[in-house]
Design a protein around this motif. Structure first.
Motif, PDB file in Angstrom:
ATOM      1  N   LEU A   1       2.463   5.362 -11.563  1.00 60.28           N
ATOM      2  CA  LEU A   1       2.691   4.933 -10.101  1.00 60.28           C
ATOM      3  C   LEU A   1       2.662   3.482  -9.935  1.00 60.28           C
ATOM      4  O   LEU A   1       3.543   2.845  -9.259  1.00 60.28           O
ATOM      5  CB  LEU A   1       1.811   5.694  -9.144  1.00 60.28           C
ATOM      6  N   ASP A   2       1.555   2.879 -10.570  1.00 60.65           N
ATOM      7  CA  ASP A   2       1.499   1.481 -10.395  1.00 60.65           C
ATOM      8  C   ASP A   2       2.637   0.626 -11.052  1.00 60.65           C
ATOM      9  O   ASP A   2       3.052  -0.416 -10.494  1.00 60.65           O
ATOM     10  CB  ASP A   2       0.318   1.033 -10.914  1.00 60.65           C
ATOM     11  N   PHE A   3       3.192   1.190 -12.111  1.00 60.04           N
ATOM     12  CA  PHE A   3       4.279   0.486 -12.784  1.00 60.04           C
ATOM     13  C   PHE A   3       5.694   0.517 -11.752  1.00 60.04           C
ATOM     14  O   PHE A   3       6.200  -0.214 -11.534  1.00 60.04           O
ATOM     15  CB  PHE A   3       4.562   0.811 -14.219  1.00 60.04           C
TER      16      PHE A   3
ATOM     17  N   GLY B   1      -6.316  -7.050   8.455  1.00 64.34           N
ATOM     18  CA  GLY B   1      -6.684  -5.928   9.113  1.00 64.34           C
ATOM     19  C   GLY B   1      -5.993  -5.460  10.523  1.00 64.34           C
ATOM     20  O   GLY B   1      -4.989  -5.925  10.397  1.00 64.34           O
ATOM     21  N   PHE B   2      -6.638  -4.309  10.787  1.00 67.66           N
ATOM     22  CA  PHE B   2      -5.624  -3.540  11.781  1.00 67.66           C
ATOM     23  C   PHE B   2      -5.778  -4.528  13.027  1.00 67.66           C
ATOM     24  O   PHE B   2      -4.879  -4.296  14.003  1.00 67.66           O
ATOM     25  CB  PHE B   2      -6.813  -2.167  12.395  1.00 67.66           C
ATOM     26  N   TYR B   3      -6.542  -5.600  13.362  1.00 70.11           N
ATOM     27  CA  TYR B   3      -6.249  -6.217  14.391  1.00 70.11           C
ATOM     28  C   TYR B   3      -4.911  -6.969  14.397  1.00 70.11           C
ATOM     29  O   TYR B   3      -4.474  -7.150  15.575  1.00 70.11           O
ATOM     30  CB  TYR B   3      -7.587  -7.626  14.437  1.00 70.11           C
TER      31      TYR B   3
ATOM     32  N   VAL C   1     -10.384  -6.548   9.052  1.00 66.28           N
ATOM     33  CA  VAL C   1     -10.737  -7.471  10.321  1.00 66.28           C
ATOM     34  C   VAL C   1     -10.222  -6.540  11.565  1.00 66.28           C
ATOM     35  O   VAL C   1      -8.981  -6.255  11.365  1.00 66.28           O
ATOM     36  CB  VAL C   1     -10.087  -8.894  10.586  1.00 66.28           C
ATOM     37  N   GLU C   2     -10.699  -6.311  12.523  1.00 61.91           N
ATOM     38  CA  GLU C   2     -10.513  -5.483  13.391  1.00 61.91           C
ATOM     39  C   GLU C   2     -10.608  -5.838  14.983  1.00 61.91           C
ATOM     40  O   GLU C   2      -9.770  -5.336  15.710  1.00 61.91           O
ATOM     41  CB  GLU C   2     -11.267  -3.992  13.542  1.00 61.91           C
ATOM     42  N   THR C   3     -11.272  -7.034  15.114  1.00 64.15           N
ATOM     43  CA  THR C   3     -11.214  -7.473  16.258  1.00 64.15           C
ATOM     44  C   THR C   3     -11.068  -9.227  16.342  1.00 64.15           C
ATOM     45  O   THR C   3     -11.391  -9.805  15.147  1.00 64.15           O
ATOM     46  CB  THR C   3     -12.465  -7.279  17.056  1.00 64.15           C
TER      47      THR C   3
ATOM     48  N   LEU D   1       0.782  -1.115   0.000  1.00 64.13           N
ATOM     49  CA  LEU D   1       0.093   0.016   0.128  1.00 64.13           C
ATOM     50  C   LEU D   1       0.708   1.350   0.035  1.00 64.13           C
ATOM     51  O   LEU D   1       1.631   1.251   0.786  1.00 64.13           O
ATOM     52  CB  LEU D   1      -1.018  -0.266   1.355  1.00 64.13           C
ATOM     53  N   THR D   2       0.774   2.153  -0.768  1.00 61.43           N
ATOM     54  CA  THR D   2       1.512   3.193  -1.063  1.00 61.43           C
ATOM     55  C   THR D   2       1.335   4.470  -0.131  1.00 61.43           C
ATOM     56  O   THR D   2       0.181   4.619   0.092  1.00 61.43           O
ATOM     57  CB  THR D   2       1.307   3.759  -2.752  1.00 61.43           C
ATOM     58  N   ARG D   3       2.570   5.059   0.285  1.00 59.92           N
ATOM     59  CA  ARG D   3       2.308   6.258   1.095  1.00 59.92           C
ATOM     60  C   ARG D   3       3.126   7.290   0.213  1.00 59.92           C
ATOM     61  O   ARG D   3       4.240   6.827  -0.204  1.00 59.92           O
ATOM     62  CB  ARG D   3       2.875   6.040   2.466  1.00 59.92           C
TER      63      ARG D   3
HETATM   64  P1  C2E Z   1      -7.437  -1.442  -0.517  1.00 59.88           P
HETATM   65  O1  C2E Z   1      -6.516  -1.994  -1.386  1.00 59.88           O
HETATM   66  O2  C2E Z   1      -8.790  -1.822  -0.145  1.00 59.88           O
HETATM   67  O3  C2E Z   1      -6.640  -1.296   0.751  1.00 59.88           O
HETATM   68  C1  C2E Z   1      -6.915  -1.601   2.032  1.00 59.88           C
HETATM   69  C2  C2E Z   1      -7.186  -0.434   2.697  1.00 59.88           C
HETATM   70  O4  C2E Z   1      -7.871  -0.497   3.780  1.00 59.88           O
HETATM   71  C3  C2E Z   1      -5.712   0.379   3.210  1.00 59.88           C
HETATM   72  O5  C2E Z   1      -5.930   1.761   3.289  1.00 59.88           O
HETATM   73  C4  C2E Z   1      -5.550  -0.136   4.671  1.00 59.88           C
HETATM   74  O6  C2E Z   1      -4.820   0.682   5.576  1.00 59.88           O
HETATM   75  C5  C2E Z   1      -7.152  -0.273   5.313  1.00 59.88           C
HETATM   76  N1  C2E Z   1      -7.187  -1.062   6.120  1.00 59.88           N
HETATM   77  C6  C2E Z   1      -6.692  -2.357   6.291  1.00 59.88           C
HETATM   78  N2  C2E Z   1      -7.274  -2.798   7.485  1.00 59.88           N
HETATM   79  C7  C2E Z   1      -7.999  -2.175   7.908  1.00 59.88           C
HETATM   80  C8  C2E Z   1      -9.049  -2.183   9.008  1.00 59.88           C
HETATM   81  O7  C2E Z   1      -8.838  -3.262   9.834  1.00 59.88           O
HETATM   82  N3  C2E Z   1     -10.067  -1.273   9.059  1.00 59.88           N
HETATM   83  C9  C2E Z   1     -10.030  -0.182   8.411  1.00 59.88           C
HETATM   84  N4  C2E Z   1     -10.916   0.762   8.796  1.00 59.88           N
HETATM   85  N5  C2E Z   1      -9.167   0.096   7.366  1.00 59.88           N
HETATM   86  C10 C2E Z   1      -7.986  -0.976   7.173  1.00 59.88           C
HETATM   87  P2  C2E Z   1      -5.084   2.585   2.150  1.00 59.88           P
HETATM   88  O8  C2E Z   1      -3.553   1.913   2.615  1.00 59.88           O
HETATM   89  O9  C2E Z   1      -5.206   3.909   2.697  1.00 59.88           O
HETATM   90  O10 C2E Z   1      -5.132   2.323   0.967  1.00 59.88           O
HETATM   91  C11 C2E Z   1      -6.377   2.987   0.244  1.00 59.88           C
HETATM   92  C12 C2E Z   1      -6.513   2.528  -0.943  1.00 59.88           C
HETATM   93  O11 C2E Z   1      -5.730   3.009  -1.920  1.00 59.88           O
HETATM   94  C13 C2E Z   1      -6.319   0.971  -1.185  1.00 59.88           C
HETATM   95  O12 C2E Z   1      -7.438   0.054  -0.677  1.00 59.88           O
HETATM   96  C14 C2E Z   1      -6.078   0.750  -2.672  1.00 59.88           C
HETATM   97  O13 C2E Z   1      -7.257   0.553  -3.521  1.00 59.88           O
HETATM   98  C15 C2E Z   1      -5.407   2.105  -3.142  1.00 59.88           C
HETATM   99  N6  C2E Z   1      -3.974   1.955  -3.173  1.00 59.88           N
HETATM  100  C16 C2E Z   1      -3.058   2.101  -2.271  1.00 59.88           C
HETATM  101  N7  C2E Z   1      -1.831   1.976  -2.861  1.00 59.88           N
HETATM  102  C17 C2E Z   1      -1.923   1.810  -4.274  1.00 59.88           C
HETATM  103  C18 C2E Z   1      -1.244   1.714  -5.262  1.00 59.88           C
HETATM  104  O14 C2E Z   1       0.069   1.785  -5.365  1.00 59.88           O
HETATM  105  N8  C2E Z   1      -1.942   1.733  -6.309  1.00 59.88           N
HETATM  106  C19 C2E Z   1      -3.218   1.739  -6.662  1.00 59.88           C
HETATM  107  N9  C2E Z   1      -3.700   1.746  -7.722  1.00 59.88           N
HETATM  108  N10 C2E Z   1      -3.980   2.010  -5.665  1.00 59.88           N
HETATM  109  C20 C2E Z   1      -3.473   1.918  -4.310  1.00 59.88           C
END
Ligand code: C2E
Ligand code: CA
Ligand code: CA
Length: 599
Positions: free
Chosen positions: A403-405, A571-573, A552-554, A374-376
């Motif tokens: 970005l994806d590449f 998930g965050f759990y 999944v949180e719990t 997951l990108t920051r």
């Molecule tokens: P995603 O692929 O559905 O990634 C899961 C998101 O849910 C992540 O948010 C993660 O931090 C969050 N998450 C994980 N566990 C939990 C949990 O227990 N509870 C809650 N409330 N959230 C949880 P994040 O990292 O903010 O990413 C958001 C979305 O951004 C991602 O959703 C994905 O679709 C997109 N994304 C992130 N990096 C990239 C990338 O390099 N390229 C592309 N195309 N999309 C990206």
């Protein structure tokens, strides 16, 4: 008089302009830089930035000049203009020289060019003398034409204030089709109103007819023009005496006092118009962006006020039904953020500011089944921007593919570096935007990357969102099949977030179905939620896809999911997405277990 210093530079930096003004100050009674659209002086403040100063009509003691302002003409035609004027009782000559100014601020992402006019004002003895011998010489600026150039008769002395007829003034500021003000006209009227009535709050309404170009094509220009005339009449009738201007083909600006504004009335005006015109023109729909102009907005350029109302229109356009939508600061914030992302993306990517965080995918005992990349975006000041900020603008502007590449490349390199470590068999999944399939051969590129680094393809998983799949079903089914044929694992992301998930599943054969718990989090009826989850889990298995629940949180959720037949969780759990070094350290120290082991 020698203007050569002014002329040698067509485009100035703010500093160059300031130096020039300082140098020339002694030669003239007054030197002013003006924004002719705003009818105001522009001054350079101590920080070297522009600031609005005195309004022109205050300086000249009248507003009549605005109608035939030579500075306005100079800016519009890019030609120098002369006029005679009275500054108090003193007759003066004014030479207006259009200048283009570029900002010194290289960091500034947008709007760095300004088009203003420099007014060089000299005292003259009396009107009569000056008529015979112009106070300003006739040399021309290289790259520009002076008003005396015979090749440009429209800039000849015929349009000097004294000889311009009222009719020409009217043409300059009015729209011939509807009789309303035109863009320049309405801007001047509004600026004047704001300047003269500092305590009065106003409302600006900007209207836009949806897909007007199609109306033009389908019903012909004549019918489309009738619609515009009708539209202007309706506004005039509803708000008698209020300034109305047509600023673009199908966009009108209405400027009313705040107490005249009633959103319901405006709404019904458009509904009535649509019903009436709809007898001939099908699917006609009017959008209106509304901006409240209070004390803070009085000082803003009118063009900025119009831009803000336009932002509101963009939001209104997202809805088929809504007519009237009010501007909010959030719209501005989102727009600026979007511009920031788009203009800084490429250099930040090159500087390595986009970094991968990993979130583990685990089994019930907490053992590692894989990780999601997951990108920051880490800014130079340490601020971490989340994908919610940058992914939508990148998708909108099609930059997402770069970005994806880049991320795929980094992930494959990381998999390569894990060879011979405890993480050797840990797969990483990358997120692929639905846009990518349009621009690149995803399967070919990923295959090349894996071959280059000798990384087994089954370690690279590809997540594609369900919503993306629905939007571009055909091409994405193709991509999924290609990826699978080449040996990559495909995961359907965010299952449950979209609307037609079930229909989509008929056509798709992936390896893993990621079920999003998020959409079921806020439920008051846990029993019903569990029935849905259990059914989806079973369906996934029967369709040959391993279910994985994300969000999944719990511990209770994990246990319940296990009982329903789901054995992979994220998930965050277990863990939030964490920087790669932290992820690696955790796996080395704790034998790759995340969260509390149970089962
Ligand atoms: P995603 O692929 O559905 O990634 C899961 C998101 O849910 C992540 O948010 C993660 O931090 C969050 N998450 C994980 N566990 C939990 C949990 O227990 N509870 C809650 N409330 N959230 C949880 P994040 O990292 O903010 O990413 C958001 C979305 O951004 C991602 O959703 C994905 O679709 C997109 N994304 C992130 N990096 C990239 C990338 O390099 N390229 C592309 N195309 N999309 C990206
Ligand atoms: Ca994902
Ligand atoms: Ca997801």
């Amino acid at each position: 008089m020698d203007y050569s210093d002014v002329r040698n530079l067509i485009s100035y930096s703010i500093k160059e302009l300031q130096d020039l003004i300082d140098k020339k100050r002694d030669d003239y009674a007054v030197i002013r830089l003006v924004d002719p659209e705003e009818c105001r002086e522009v001054v350079i403040n101590d920080d070297g930035n522009f600031e609005y100063g005195t309004s022109c009509y205050k300086l000249w003691g009248s507003c009549s000049h605005c109608k035939n302002c030579t500075s306005f003409r100079a800016c519009r035609t890019n030609c120098e203009q002369d006029r005679r004027e009275k500054l108090g009782e003193q007759p003066v000559s004014v030479r207006s020289i259009p200048v283009r100014i570029h900002s010194d601020d290289t960091e500034s992402p947008v709007g760095t060019d300004y088009f203003y006019t420099l007014e060089l004002i000299r005292e003259i003895s009396d009107d009569k003398q000056s008529e015979n011998s112009p106070a300003h010489s006739q040399e021309s600026i290289p790259g520009r034409t002076s008003n005396s150039n015979p090749e440009h008769p429209e800039n000849s002395s015929e349009i000097s204030p004294k000889r311009t007829s009222d009719n020409e003034n009217y043409l300059l500021l009015h729209d011939m089709l509807t009789g309303c003000a035109n863009g320049d006209g309405i801007r001047l009227i509004i600026r004047h109103a704001l300047q003269e009535n500092l305590d009065q709050n106003y409302v600006m309404v900007l209207t836009d007819i949806r897909r007007f170009s199609i109306i033009n094509d389908l019903y012909g220009k004549h019918r489309a023009n009738q619609l515009l005339i009708h539209f202007a009449d309706i506004l005039r009738k509803a708000y008698p005496g209020a300034p109305i201007g047509r600023i673009r083909a199908d966009q009108f600006v209405l400027f009313i006092k705040e107490d005249q504004y009633d959103p319901d009335r405006l709404e019904s005006l458009f509904v009535d118009l649509e019903a009436e015109e709809g007898k001939v023109i099908k699917h006609i729909h009017v959008h209106a962006g509304v901006l409240r102009v209070g004390e803070k907005e009085h000082e803003l350029p009118v063009a900025t006020l119009i831009d803000r109302a336009n932002l509101a229109i963009q939001s209104a356009k997202e809805s088929e039904k809504l007519h009237v939508i009010e501007f909010s600061q959030k719209m501005l914030h989102d727009m600026l953020q979007e511009q920031f992302v788009i203009s800084n993306f490429q250099t930040s990517l090159e500087k390595g500011e986009f970094q991968i965080f990993l979130q583990p995918k685990v089994r019930l005992d907490g053992s590692l089944a894989g990780a999601e990349a997951l990108t920051r975006w880490i800014r130079p000041d340490g601020q971490i921007l989340s994908p919610a900020v940058f992914i939508p603008p990148l998708e909108k502007s099609d930059l997402i593919t770069s970005l994806d590449f880049y991320i795929c490349h980094q992930v494959v390199r990381k998999l390569d570096s894990w060879k011979g470590t405890i993480l050797e068999h840990c797969p990483i999944s990358v997120n692929i935007s639905p846009k990518d399939a349009y621009y690149i051969e995803v399967a070919d590129l990923l295959e090349q990357l894996c071959e280059e680094y000798q990384v087994p393809k089954e370690l690279l998983h590809v997540e594609i969102t369900e919503t993306g799949l629905i939007e571009t079903l055909d091409s994405n089914i193709n991509v999924i099949q290609q990826l699978k044929n080449r040996g990559f694992q495909v995961e359907i992301d965010d299952f449950g977030k979209g609307l037609s998930s079930l229909n989509m599943l008929q056509h798709i054969d992936a390896d893993i179905l990621k079920i999003d718990m998020g959409f079921l989090h806020n439920t008051s009826n846990e029993d019903r939620r569990n029935i849905i989850l259990e059914s989806v889990i079973q369906m996934s298995r029967r369709l040959g896809m391993e279910p994985l629940t994300e969000g999944v949180e719990t511990e209770e959720q994990a246990m319940a999911l296990h009982d329903m037949g789901c054995y992979l969780y994220q998930g965050f759990y277990y863990s939030k997405p964490i920087p790669i070094p932290e992820f690696e350290k955790h796996c080395m120290n704790r034998k790759a277990a995340f969260g509390k082991a149970h089962g």
